[in-house]
Design a protein around this motif. Structure first.
Motif, short mmCIF file in Angstrom:
data_model
loop_
_atom_site.label_atom_id
_atom_site.label_comp_id
_atom_site.label_asym_id
_atom_site.label_seq_id
_atom_site.Cartn_x
_atom_site.Cartn_y
_atom_site.Cartn_z
N VAL A 1 0.84 -1.20 0.00
CA VAL A 1 0.00 0.00 0.00
C VAL A 1 0.88 1.25 0.00
N SER A 2 1.86 1.28 0.91
CA SER A 2 2.72 2.47 0.93
C SER A 2 3.52 2.56 -0.36
N GLY A 3 3.96 1.42 -0.88
CA GLY A 3 4.71 1.41 -2.14
C GLY A 3 3.88 1.99 -3.27
N TYR A 4 2.60 1.67 -3.28
CA TYR A 4 1.74 2.19 -4.35
C TYR A 4 1.66 3.72 -4.28
N TYR A 5 1.44 4.23 -3.07
CA TYR A 5 1.28 5.68 -2.97
C TYR A 5 2.59 6.42 -3.22
N VAL A 6 3.68 5.83 -2.80
CA VAL A 6 4.98 6.45 -3.09
C VAL A 6 5.18 6.53 -4.60
N SER A 7 4.81 5.47 -5.32
CA SER A 7 5.01 5.48 -6.77
C SER A 7 4.10 6.52 -7.44
N ALA A 8 2.89 6.66 -6.92
CA ALA A 8 1.98 7.66 -7.50
C ALA A 8 2.52 9.07 -7.23
N TRP A 9 3.06 9.23 -6.03
CA TRP A 9 3.56 10.53 -5.61
C TRP A 9 4.79 10.94 -6.42
N LEU A 10 5.73 9.96 -6.60
CA LEU A 10 6.97 10.28 -7.31
C LEU A 10 6.86 9.99 -8.80
N ASP A 11 5.72 9.39 -9.19
CA ASP A 11 5.51 9.01 -10.58
C ASP A 11 6.63 8.09 -11.09
N VAL A 12 6.84 6.98 -10.34
CA VAL A 12 7.84 5.99 -10.76
C VAL A 12 7.20 4.60 -10.78
N SER A 13 8.00 3.60 -11.16
CA SER A 13 7.50 2.22 -11.28
C SER A 13 6.85 1.73 -9.98
N ILE A 14 5.68 1.12 -10.14
CA ILE A 14 4.96 0.65 -8.94
C ILE A 14 5.72 -0.50 -8.28
N SER A 15 6.13 -1.49 -9.10
CA SER A 15 6.84 -2.64 -8.52
C SER A 15 8.10 -2.20 -7.80
N GLY A 16 8.84 -1.29 -8.43
CA GLY A 16 10.07 -0.80 -7.84
C GLY A 16 9.83 -0.12 -6.51
N SER A 17 8.79 0.71 -6.46
CA SER A 17 8.49 1.40 -5.19
C SER A 17 8.10 0.43 -4.10
N MET A 18 7.31 -0.59 -4.49
CA MET A 18 6.87 -1.55 -3.47
C MET A 18 8.05 -2.30 -2.88
#
Ligand SMILES: Nc1ncnc2c1ncn2[C@@H]1O[C@H](COP(=O)(O)OP(=O)(O)O)[C@@H](O)[C@H]1O
Ligand SMILES: [Mg+2]
Lengths: 292, 267
Positions: free
Chosen positions: A242-259
């Protein structure tokens, strides 16, 4: 809505990974998860070539067989060449993965498969693939598959709880009670293969490995019992995706990578907090494997 | 003739086709405390593993109460060397002891209140009840050994097979363990114990099995605890040999030996 669909899918898959990962980590076999995640590739391609299409059942069967096959290879190399288990793992899965890569490069045109899709599955595309039931939109197919996988694994782990725990802790003793250590070992390896391949399409091999290893390893820092560890791993895997998803949306980067990254940050935080909690004597004082 | 609890017949066991036990042949009477003695690497652990069916025999066989192991699993309890498991495993003491009840409950049936009671009473017997909820990673070596013994006690077997239960434990624990072993014997159980201390072996065991890859001797302690057997078991290690001579010499004065061991117990 799209957010929710992606997050739900990731959470179900993360839970499935946490279930099998907990047993892999306590068995000091975390890297076997990595090996299986790579070794299923030739299984998928061969299944594709034999069945002549992207028939899921064939792909699943092929992948699971390949997954179990790599664990057999690992044991065989370890026994015959008498090398350390990490060397045996490295030799076995790079070999199978290489065969997979060769197969894809040879038949990649005729079959509609490419390395990117298999290795780095893109979770952002999950909402595009819908499950239509009699004209009704039931939601993304992957979400249901993830839920199905988690449910299936929960049943296996619940039913096999004693056997899996005992064969992880003390396999020799388990054998003296007449429990078949090999059966449970391969049941677990089959489950890991299944989890890996089912999760491929949606989250890709790299995130699968992160989901299998990181939340259970984080839970292991705290857990007093296996049951405890599984529940904590489910919790940590939820916060991770969940936090990975929002971080990726916030920074506009890869979802898998953020997770994968938030998972690691979470692990480090927990590790840092541990000494404080130990002082209050609420949690056990063992560390992660390595000190032996 | 006493009932035979355990019999090995021409047992040969190999690792990677290299035999480590050759033609082992012995019989162990029921209701006694039996010591298995031999130097490091003699194959003591391998013998126990072979008895428990953990390593296959290349030839020969083992009988338990005159039957195959498969039909006797409920009657035999194994206490592996404590170093054989990872004590960092996330489990509490009671979880480990409950594993001993699986011979009765199986893998799927629910525990009855009686099973919990038996697990707890096993812990009580080894003096670890107060530690039931303790994480196993927090135990000392001696406590780990007690927990392993408790797990075997929870099995309620007839024949107990212990691999070096006294290795690396403090004197108090050793005394507590031997007391439990004697209690079990007095209940008619057969206790097979791998041991390496020549000083205490005559005090602990009524029967001895000496092995060093081959069987050197087996029988009542008084008959087989001889200089010749000790020498062929432990080889020509000089310091050891002189120690053995001392031990055998001690044996010529049974009165003193008896007195000293009684003194030890009452103190
Ligand atoms: N798993 C194994 N693989 C290969 N050799 C082994 C294995 N286990 C033990 N051995 C060898 O078998 C011999 C007997 O070992 P072991 O039964 O552990 O002796 P002991 O318990 O009397 O010290 C030793 O030489 C040991 O190196
Ligand atoms: Mg040994």
């Amino acid at each position: 809505m799209i957010d929710l669909e992606i997050i739900l899918t990731a959470v179900f898959i993360a839970w499935a990974c946490a279930l099998v990962g907990s047993f892999l980590v306590t068995r000091e076999m975390a890297m076997v998860g990595d090996a299986i995640a790579h070794a299923v590739l030739p299984g998928i391609v061969l299944a594709y070539l034999i069945s002549g299409g992207r028939d899921s059942l064939w792909m699943l069967t092929g992948a699971c067989l390949a997954g179990v096959f790599v664990t057999l290879c690992i044991e065989w190399v370890q026994k015959k060449a008498r090398v350390q288990s990490d060397a045996a793992i490295g030799i076995s899965y790079t070999f199978l993965f290489a065969i997979g890569v060769i197969l894809v490069s040879k038949y990649g045109q005729t079959v509609d498969l490419d390395q990117d899709c298999v290795l780095y599955g893109e979770i952002a595309y999950v909402p595009l693939d819908r499950w239509m039931l009699g004209g009704l939109d039931m939601g993304p197919r992957q979400t249901w598959i993830g839920l199905g996988l988690f449910t299936g694994l929960s049943v296996l782990i619940f039913r096999g709880f004693r056997a899996l725990t005992l064969t992880s802790f003390d396999p020799s003793y388990a054998a003296t009670l007449g429990i078949s250590v090999a059966v449970w070992h391969y049941a677990l390896m089959g489950a890991v293969s299944l989890t890996t391949v089912v999760s491929f399409e949606s989250v890709g091999a790299i995130l699968v490995v992160a989901l299998v290893v990181i939340p259970p390893a984080t839970a292991y820092l705290f857990a007093k019992t296996i049951k405890n560890m599984i529940l904590l791993a489910l919790g940590f895997s939820t916060t991770m995706v969940v936090s990975g998803y929002y971080v990726s949306a916030w920074l506009d980067v890869s979802i898998s990578g953020s997770m994968a990254t938030t998972g690691l940050v979470q692990f480090l935080l927990v590790m840092g907090l541990k000494p404080l909690l130990i002082q209050s004597e609420k949690i056990p004082s063992h560390g992660l494997k390595s000190k032996g | 003739m006493k009932e035979i609890a355990l019999e090995a017949h021409n047992l040969t066991v190999s690792y990677h086709r290299k035999p480590v036990l050759w033609n082992i042949d012995f019989k162990i009477p029921a209701g006694e405390i039996i010591g298995i003695m031999g130097p490091n690497g003699a194959g003591k652990s391998t013998l126990l593993k072979s008895i428990m069916g953990l390593v296959p025999a290349s030839s020969g066989y083992v009988r338990i109460f005159n039957q195959n192991l498969k039909t006797q699993r409920k009657k035999i309890a194994y206490v592996p060397q404590r170093q054989s498991v990872d004590w960092d495993f996330p489990a509490r003491v009671i979880d480990v002891v409950k594993m001993g009840r699986y011979t009765h409950t199986g893998l799927f049936r629910r525990f009855k209140p009686m099973d919990y009671e038996k697990a707890k009473s096993a812990l009580e017997k080894v003096g670890m009840l107060a530690f039931a909820e303790r994480q196993i990673a927090q135990l000392s070596g001696g406590q780990q050994q007690r927990v392993f013994l408790a797990r075997a006690l929870a099995q309620e077997a007839e024949l107990y097979i212990l691999d070096e239960p006294f290795a690396g434990v403090d004197a108090a624990t050793e005394e507590a363990l031997i007391k439990i072993i004697r209690d079990l014997k007095s209940q008619g159980k057969t206790m097979v114990v791998v041991h390496h201390d020549l000083q205490t072996c005559r005090e602990y065991f009524s029967h001895l099995v000496f092995i060093n890859a081959r069987l050197v001797a087996s029988g009542p302690t008084q008959e087989v605890f001889t200089e010749k057997n000790l020498a062929s078991t432990y080889g020509g290690k000089l310091t050891l040999l002189s120690k053995m001579a001392e031990l055998v010499a001690e044996k010529e004065f049974p009165v003193r030996e008896k007195g000293s061991s009684e003194f030890k117990k009452s103190s």
